[in-house]
Design a protein around this motif. Sequence first.
Motif, PDB file in Angstrom:
ATOM      1  N   THR A   1       0.842  -1.193   0.000  1.00 26.74           N
ATOM      2  CA  THR A   1       0.000   0.000   0.000  1.00 26.74           C
ATOM      3  C   THR A   1       0.880   1.247   0.000  1.00 26.74           C
ATOM      4  O   THR A   1       2.064   1.183   0.342  1.00 26.74           O
ATOM      5  N   GLU A   2       0.284   2.374  -0.366  1.00 26.31           N
ATOM      6  CA  GLU A   2       1.041   3.628  -0.347  1.00 26.31           C
ATOM      7  C   GLU A   2       1.521   3.949   1.062  1.00 26.31           C
ATOM      8  O   GLU A   2       2.663   4.370   1.246  1.00 26.31           O
ATOM      9  N   GLU A   3       0.664   3.757   2.050  1.00 25.44           N
ATOM     10  CA  GLU A   3       1.055   4.067   3.426  1.00 25.44           C
ATOM     11  C   GLU A   3       2.241   3.197   3.864  1.00 25.44           C
ATOM     12  O   GLU A   3       3.213   3.703   4.424  1.00 25.44           O
ATOM     13  N   ALA A   4       2.161   1.899   3.587  1.00 25.91           N
ATOM     14  CA  ALA A   4       3.249   0.998   3.973  1.00 25.91           C
ATOM     15  C   ALA A   4       4.530   1.345   3.222  1.00 25.91           C
ATOM     16  O   ALA A   4       5.625   1.351   3.798  1.00 25.91           O
ATOM     17  N   GLY A   5       4.409   1.662   1.936  1.00 28.42           N
ATOM     18  CA  GLY A   5       5.580   2.028   1.138  1.00 28.42           C
ATOM     19  C   GLY A   5       6.221   3.311   1.627  1.00 28.42           C
ATOM     20  O   GLY A   5       7.449   3.417   1.688  1.00 28.42           O
ATOM     21  N   LEU A   6       5.402   4.282   1.975  1.00 29.05           N
ATOM     22  CA  LEU A   6       5.920   5.552   2.475  1.00 29.05           C
ATOM     23  C   LEU A   6       6.669   5.341   3.788  1.00 29.05           C
ATOM     24  O   LEU A   6       7.787   5.830   3.971  1.00 29.05           O
ATOM     25  N   ARG A   7       6.084   4.581   4.675  1.00 31.73           N
ATOM     26  CA  ARG A   7       6.743   4.294   5.960  1.00 31.73           C
ATOM     27  C   ARG A   7       8.064   3.542   5.746  1.00 31.73           C
ATOM     28  O   ARG A   7       9.073   3.853   6.369  1.00 31.73           O
ATOM     29  N   ARG A   8       8.055   2.546   4.865  1.00 30.06           N
ATOM     30  CA  ARG A   8       9.269   1.770   4.587  1.00 30.06           C
ATOM     31  C   ARG A   8      10.352   2.654   3.982  1.00 30.06           C
ATOM     32  O   ARG A   8      11.507   2.631   4.411  1.00 30.06           O
ATOM     33  N   GLU A   9       9.993   3.438   2.972  1.00 33.85           N
ATOM     34  CA  GLU A   9      10.981   4.291   2.298  1.00 33.85           C
ATOM     35  C   GLU A   9      11.583   5.313   3.262  1.00 33.85           C
ATOM     36  O   GLU A   9      12.790   5.535   3.253  1.00 33.85           O
ATOM     37  N   ILE A  10      10.751   5.943   4.082  1.00 31.49           N
ATOM     38  CA  ILE A  10      11.246   6.924   5.059  1.00 31.49           C
ATOM     39  C   ILE A  10      12.211   6.250   6.033  1.00 31.49           C
ATOM     40  O   ILE A  10      13.283   6.779   6.339  1.00 31.49           O
ATOM     41  N   MET A  11      11.851   5.071   6.494  1.00 34.36           N
ATOM     42  CA  MET A  11      12.717   4.359   7.433  1.00 34.36           C
ATOM     43  C   MET A  11      14.036   3.973   6.762  1.00 34.36           C
ATOM     44  O   MET A  11      15.113   4.137   7.344  1.00 34.36           O
ATOM     45  N   GLU A  12      13.961   3.493   5.523  1.00 33.04           N
ATOM     46  CA  GLU A  12      15.176   3.094   4.802  1.00 33.04           C
ATOM     47  C   GLU A  12      16.100   4.280   4.528  1.00 33.04           C
ATOM     48  O   GLU A  12      17.318   4.141   4.546  1.00 33.04           O
ATOM     49  N   GLU A  13      15.517   5.446   4.242  1.00 30.10           N
ATOM     50  CA  GLU A  13      16.321   6.595   3.834  1.00 30.10           C
ATOM     51  C   GLU A  13      16.727   7.515   4.980  1.00 30.10           C
ATOM     52  O   GLU A  13      17.669   8.284   4.836  1.00 30.10           O
ATOM     53  N   THR A  14      16.007   7.447   6.102  1.00 29.80           N
ATOM     54  CA  THR A  14      16.322   8.360   7.211  1.00 29.80           C
ATOM     55  C   THR A  14      16.513   7.651   8.546  1.00 29.80           C
ATOM     56  O   THR A  14      17.065   8.242   9.472  1.00 29.80           O
ATOM     57  N   GLY A  15      15.988   6.442   8.665  1.00 35.42           N
ATOM     58  CA  GLY A  15      16.007   5.753   9.953  1.00 35.42           C
ATOM     59  C   GLY A  15      14.915   6.251  10.894  1.00 35.42           C
ATOM     60  O   GLY A  15      14.899   5.914  12.068  1.00 35.42           O
ATOM     61  N   LYS A  16      13.975   7.071  10.380  1.00 37.62           N
ATOM     62  CA  LYS A  16      12.928   7.662  11.216  1.00 37.62           C
ATOM     63  C   LYS A  16      11.560   7.060  10.920  1.00 37.62           C
ATOM     64  O   LYS A  16      11.319   6.539   9.842  1.00 37.62           O
TER      65      LYS A  16
END
Length: 142
Positions: free
Chosen positions: A58-73
Motif C-alpha cells: 500500500t502507499e502508506e506501507a511504502g511511504l513508511r518503509r521508504e522513510i525508514m530506509e532513507e532516514t532511519g525515522k
Amino acid sequence: METMPQPTIQFGIKKEGIEYIDRPGVYAIVTDSKGNIAVAEVNGRCFLLGGGLDAGETEEAGLRREIMEETGKNINSALFLGKANQYVDAKDGYFNKRGSFYKVELGEDSGNEHEADHIFKWIAKEELKSKGGEEFQVWAVE
C-alpha cells in the motif's frame, strides 16, 4: 492517512516506439521550521524521500518503509497532496513513474540503520531543481 483528491499531471517526454513500464511510487514532502525540505542525496543528486512501491504494497506501507530506509525515522503523520507522473529513461529501462505525494511529519528514530548510499539532508526548496531533482518532484514541492 487523510486524502485530498486532485488530478494527475504528466511530466517528461514519451519517446516514439518505446514501451514505458508503469512504476508506482510514493514521495514525502517534509519541511523544517526554516522552510527547507528533506531530501536523500544519492550520487550527488537530491531527491524527495520515497521511491517505488513493492508488489502488493500500500502507499502508506511504502511511504513508511521508504522513510525508514532513507532516514532511519518513523512517520508521525502523512497528508495526501496529489499525484504526478514522469516519463524517465533509467539505466534499467524506460518507466512512467506514477508518484503520489504526501506532506509528512517525521517522527522519532526507528532504531534501524538507513541505506548507506542515501545521505539524508535539508536543502532550500529552490535548490531541488539545481541539485538534480526530477521535474515531477519539483512540481510537487512548489
